[in-house]
Design a protein around this motif. Structure first.
Motif, PDB file in Angstrom:
ATOM      1  N   LYS A  11       0.837  -1.202   0.000  1.00 49.15           N
ATOM      2  CA  LYS A  11       0.000   0.000   0.000  1.00 49.15           C
ATOM      3  C   LYS A  11       0.868   1.246   0.000  1.00 49.15           C
ATOM      4  O   LYS A  11       0.576   2.228  -0.699  1.00 49.15           O
ATOM      5  CB  LYS A  11      -0.908  -0.019   1.245  1.00 49.15           C
ATOM      6  CG  LYS A  11      -1.866   1.158   1.344  1.00 49.15           C
ATOM      7  CD  LYS A  11      -2.884   1.153   0.209  1.00 49.15           C
ATOM      8  CE  LYS A  11      -3.875   2.291   0.360  1.00 49.15           C
ATOM      9  NZ  LYS A  11      -4.825   2.364  -0.779  1.00 49.15           N
ATOM     10  N   GLN A  12       1.954   1.225   0.782  1.00 53.39           N
ATOM     11  CA  GLN A  12       2.877   2.359   0.817  1.00 53.39           C
ATOM     12  C   GLN A  12       3.476   2.594  -0.559  1.00 53.39           C
ATOM     13  O   GLN A  12       3.543   3.736  -1.030  1.00 53.39           O
ATOM     14  CB  GLN A  12       3.992   2.116   1.836  1.00 53.39           C
ATOM     15  CG  GLN A  12       4.995   3.265   1.931  1.00 53.39           C
ATOM     16  CD  GLN A  12       6.203   2.932   2.784  1.00 53.39           C
ATOM     17  OE1 GLN A  12       6.401   1.782   3.171  1.00 53.39           O
ATOM     18  NE2 GLN A  12       7.035   3.918   3.063  1.00 53.39           N
ATOM     19  N   LEU A  13       3.913   1.522  -1.221  1.00 48.32           N
ATOM     20  CA  LEU A  13       4.502   1.629  -2.553  1.00 48.32           C
ATOM     21  C   LEU A  13       3.493   2.209  -3.539  1.00 48.32           C
ATOM     22  O   LEU A  13       3.822   3.057  -4.373  1.00 48.32           O
ATOM     23  CB  LEU A  13       4.988   0.252  -3.023  1.00 48.32           C
ATOM     24  CG  LEU A  13       5.667   0.201  -4.398  1.00 48.32           C
ATOM     25  CD1 LEU A  13       6.919   1.077  -4.402  1.00 48.32           C
ATOM     26  CD2 LEU A  13       6.017  -1.237  -4.760  1.00 48.32           C
ATOM     27  N   GLU A  14       2.255   1.776  -3.426  1.00 47.42           N
ATOM     28  CA  GLU A  14       1.187   2.262  -4.310  1.00 47.42           C
ATOM     29  C   GLU A  14       0.984   3.766  -4.140  1.00 47.42           C
ATOM     30  O   GLU A  14       0.832   4.502  -5.121  1.00 47.42           O
ATOM     31  CB  GLU A  14      -0.114   1.511  -3.983  1.00 47.42           C
ATOM     32  CG  GLU A  14      -1.293   1.903  -4.848  1.00 47.42           C
ATOM     33  CD  GLU A  14      -2.565   1.195  -4.411  1.00 47.42           C
ATOM     34  OE1 GLU A  14      -3.651   1.790  -4.577  1.00 47.42           O
ATOM     35  OE2 GLU A  14      -2.484   0.059  -3.890  1.00 47.42           O
ATOM     36  N   ILE A  15       1.000   4.246  -2.884  1.00 54.42           N
ATOM     37  CA  ILE A  15       0.816   5.675  -2.601  1.00 54.42           C
ATOM     38  C   ILE A  15       1.983   6.479  -3.161  1.00 54.42           C
ATOM     39  O   ILE A  15       1.795   7.534  -3.774  1.00 54.42           O
ATOM     40  CB  ILE A  15       0.674   5.911  -1.084  1.00 54.42           C
ATOM     41  CG1 ILE A  15      -0.622   5.281  -0.564  1.00 54.42           C
ATOM     42  CG2 ILE A  15       0.703   7.399  -0.762  1.00 54.42           C
ATOM     43  CD1 ILE A  15      -0.695   5.212   0.956  1.00 54.42           C
ATOM     44  N   ILE A  16       3.205   5.983  -2.955  1.00 50.26           N
ATOM     45  CA  ILE A  16       4.395   6.695  -3.438  1.00 50.26           C
ATOM     46  C   ILE A  16       4.396   6.773  -4.963  1.00 50.26           C
ATOM     47  O   ILE A  16       4.646   7.840  -5.534  1.00 50.26           O
ATOM     48  CB  ILE A  16       5.681   6.006  -2.919  1.00 50.26           C
ATOM     49  CG1 ILE A  16       5.812   6.204  -1.406  1.00 50.26           C
ATOM     50  CG2 ILE A  16       6.913   6.549  -3.634  1.00 50.26           C
ATOM     51  CD1 ILE A  16       6.964   5.442  -0.779  1.00 50.26           C
ATOM     52  N   ILE A  17       4.110   5.665  -5.625  1.00 47.28           N
ATOM     53  CA  ILE A  17       4.093   5.651  -7.092  1.00 47.28           C
ATOM     54  C   ILE A  17       3.027   6.599  -7.629  1.00 47.28           C
ATOM     55  O   ILE A  17       3.246   7.333  -8.589  1.00 47.28           O
ATOM     56  CB  ILE A  17       3.864   4.216  -7.621  1.00 47.28           C
ATOM     57  CG1 ILE A  17       5.110   3.356  -7.347  1.00 47.28           C
ATOM     58  CG2 ILE A  17       3.550   4.220  -9.110  1.00 47.28           C
ATOM     59  CD1 ILE A  17       4.956   1.894  -7.718  1.00 47.28           C
ATOM     60  N   ASP A  18       1.865   6.632  -6.972  1.00 38.73           N
ATOM     61  CA  ASP A  18       0.799   7.536  -7.391  1.00 38.73           C
ATOM     62  C   ASP A  18       1.222   8.992  -7.201  1.00 38.73           C
ATOM     63  O   ASP A  18       0.904   9.859  -8.024  1.00 38.73           O
ATOM     64  CB  ASP A  18      -0.476   7.250  -6.595  1.00 38.73           C
ATOM     65  CG  ASP A  18      -1.663   8.049  -7.104  1.00 38.73           C
ATOM     66  OD1 ASP A  18      -2.053   7.838  -8.265  1.00 38.73           O
ATOM     67  OD2 ASP A  18      -2.179   8.891  -6.354  1.00 38.73           O
ATOM     68  N   SER A  19       1.966   9.260  -6.129  1.00 40.63           N
ATOM     69  CA  SER A  19       2.439  10.617  -5.848  1.00 40.63           C
ATOM     70  C   SER A  19       3.491  11.067  -6.851  1.00 40.63           C
ATOM     71  O   SER A  19       3.625  12.261  -7.135  1.00 40.63           O
ATOM     72  CB  SER A  19       3.020  10.671  -4.425  1.00 40.63           C
ATOM     73  OG  SER A  19       3.600  11.923  -4.146  1.00 40.63           O
ATOM     74  N   CYS A  20       4.227  10.095  -7.408  1.00 37.83           N
ATOM     75  CA  CYS A  20       5.337  10.412  -8.313  1.00 37.83           C
ATOM     76  C   CYS A  20       4.984  10.301  -9.793  1.00 37.83           C
ATOM     77  O   CYS A  20       5.785  10.699 -10.644  1.00 37.83           O
ATOM     78  CB  CYS A  20       6.505   9.457  -8.060  1.00 37.83           C
ATOM     79  SG  CYS A  20       7.271   9.608  -6.453  1.00 37.83           S
ATOM     80  N   LYS A  21       3.809   9.773 -10.109  1.00 37.41           N
ATOM     81  CA  LYS A  21       3.559   9.315 -11.481  1.00 37.41           C
ATOM     82  C   LYS A  21       3.670  10.403 -12.548  1.00 37.41           C
ATOM     83  O   LYS A  21       4.025  10.127 -13.689  1.00 37.41           O
ATOM     84  CB  LYS A  21       2.203   8.622 -11.567  1.00 37.41           C
ATOM     85  CG  LYS A  21       1.000   9.509 -11.337  1.00 37.41           C
ATOM     86  CD  LYS A  21      -0.291   8.703 -11.413  1.00 37.41           C
ATOM     87  CE  LYS A  21      -1.504   9.602 -11.136  1.00 37.41           C
ATOM     88  NZ  LYS A  21      -2.755   8.807 -11.155  1.00 37.41           N
ATOM     89  N   GLU A  22       3.364  11.645 -12.222  1.00 38.61           N
ATOM     90  CA  GLU A  22       3.453  12.720 -13.217  1.00 38.61           C
ATOM     91  C   GLU A  22       4.628  13.655 -12.962  1.00 38.61           C
ATOM     92  O   GLU A  22       4.761  14.684 -13.620  1.00 38.61           O
ATOM     93  CB  GLU A  22       2.140  13.513 -13.246  1.00 38.61           C
ATOM     94  CG  GLU A  22       0.957  12.676 -13.733  1.00 38.61           C
ATOM     95  CD  GLU A  22      -0.343  13.456 -13.702  1.00 38.61           C
ATOM     96  OE1 GLU A  22      -0.321  14.632 -13.318  1.00 38.61           O
ATOM     97  OE2 GLU A  22      -1.380  12.890 -14.063  1.00 38.61           O
ATOM     98  N   ALA A  23       5.480  13.294 -11.991  1.00 42.05           N
ATOM     99  CA  ALA A  23       6.656  14.120 -11.699  1.00 42.05           C
ATOM    100  C   ALA A  23       7.707  13.929 -12.788  1.00 42.05           C
ATOM    101  O   ALA A  23       7.792  12.872 -13.409  1.00 42.05           O
ATOM    102  CB  ALA A  23       7.238  13.728 -10.345  1.00 42.05           C
TER     103      ALA A  23
END
Length: 361
Positions: A11-23
């Motif tokens: 779940k943590q990885l999912e949140i981080i990837i979602d936070s970074c996806k358009e960076a």
């Protein structure tokens, strides 16, 4: 590793990837100042319980993540973290009352921050953002505006001298879901109706209350913080043009470096033309402009879309006046020239000349 722990890390990885996806990029930051830029697959190999993940504030489309940290800029060490959180929570509620549902709020394990997106990647917004002196200057102005709201709530005098804000804009931001290594807490989305205890508990367990970020409407902010009220301080406009004889030596170092480039390209020519037209008569400015272009580039701009660039800038000087130090920063030498504006030294020379002429007469 138990099944529950695995699910929590997924779940943590999912949140981080979602936070970074358009960076534009994201990176793992080690316990030093150094880090490593990661691709999407590499992030799965990082121990997220021990390493921070940071993302670029720039998006792939050119937008910028606006971050306003409610932790006082003068505070390097936090002695009373609970009191800081309580103060932050109170100030955030005041800002939210003035600007409801514009910013999203996070707690990064130390302090509360406001997030929003500046639409600098949208060409339709450029004219408004340019009136502030560019995206970075708008960030600083908006931060100080929000800081003033907090000051007035506390009965303190607001500071309207936006241009003396020397606060550095960080290129990266701790990702949502990432651990804050110094505190052992996680960066989480929060709701300002939560108690401080609920915020701390959620940060400890990496539990989020989150909705997508808003894009700031620049026309709205141009009314809230009218750039025309700060334009005189932000932009220097010469009261007189200067001849091209003996002026090269007082061009700022950044402009000299730009002029020395063998190939300048469309955008750099745009910057150079604005500078030259802001100090010289049009015919003199054009002479210098063509003199510093290589033969191939000089021929290139005589045809196609580039052929109209000079006249377009010349006819729109109210909109495209002298570039700011921020726009010219990429051409600066490593040593600080000490100027706050590219025309500062030239303006002083003009004033000195006028004073000398008055004394003679």
């Amino acid at each position: 590793m138990t099944n529950g722990v695995c699910k929590k890390m997924d779940k943590q990885l999912e949140i981080i990837i979602d936070s970074c996806k358009e960076a534009k990029f994201h990176m793992v930051k080690f316990d030093t100042e150094f880090g490593k830029i990661l691709n999407t697959n590499e992030i799965t190999t990082v121990d997220l319980t021990k390493n921070e993940i940071h993302r670029s504030i720039e998006y792939t489309n050119g937008d910028r993540l606006f971050v306003y940290d409610l932790k006082p800029t003068s505070t390097t060490m936090v002695d009373n973290e609970l009191q800081l959180l309580l103060n932050n929570l109170q100030e955030a509620k005041v800002i939210e009352m003035v600007y409801p549902n514009i910013f999203r709020w996070i707690y990064d394990g130390i302090s509360i921050k406001a997030y929003a997106i500046i639409p600098s990647g949208d060409i339709k917004q450029h004219s408004t953002i340019t009136r502030y002196g560019g995206t970075e200057m708008f960030m600083k102005i908006l931060k100080q505006h929000l800081k003033n709201i907090g000051k007035m709530h506390k009965g303190r005098t607001p500071d309207y001298n936006f241009l003396k804000n020397t606060e550095k804009i960080n290129e990266t931001e701790l990702c949502l879901g990432s651990i804050n290594v110094s505190k052992g807490m996680y960066s989480v989305g929060i709701n300002l109706s939560q108690t401080y205890g609920e915020i701390l508990l959620n940060s400890k367990n990496n539990i989020h209350i989150w909705t997508p970020l808003n894009k700031l409407v620049m026309k709205y902010w141009a009314r809230e913080i009218n750039p025309d009220f700060i334009s005189e301080a932000k932009h220097i406009k010469l009261t007189d043009t200067i001849p091209i004889d003996d002026t090269y030596k007082i061009y700022p170092p950044c402009v000299k470096n730009l002029m020395k480039m063998k190939h300048k390209g469309n955008f750099n020519r745009f910057i150079l033309a604005r500078y030259l037209l802001s100090i010289h008569k049009p015919q003199d400015a054009k002479f210098v402009y063509f003199a510093v272009l290589a033969n191939e580039e000089r021929e290139h701009i005589k045809q196609g879309n580039c052929s109209s660039q000079w006249n377009y800038i010349l006819n729109n000087m109210k909109r495209y006046d002298c570039p700011t130090c921020q726009e010219l920063r990429r051409f600066c030498p490593k040593t600080d020239c000490g100027l706050n504006h590219p025309l500062e030294e030239i303006q002083e020379k003009i004033l000195e000349k006028k004073d000398a002429e008055k004394e003679k007469s």
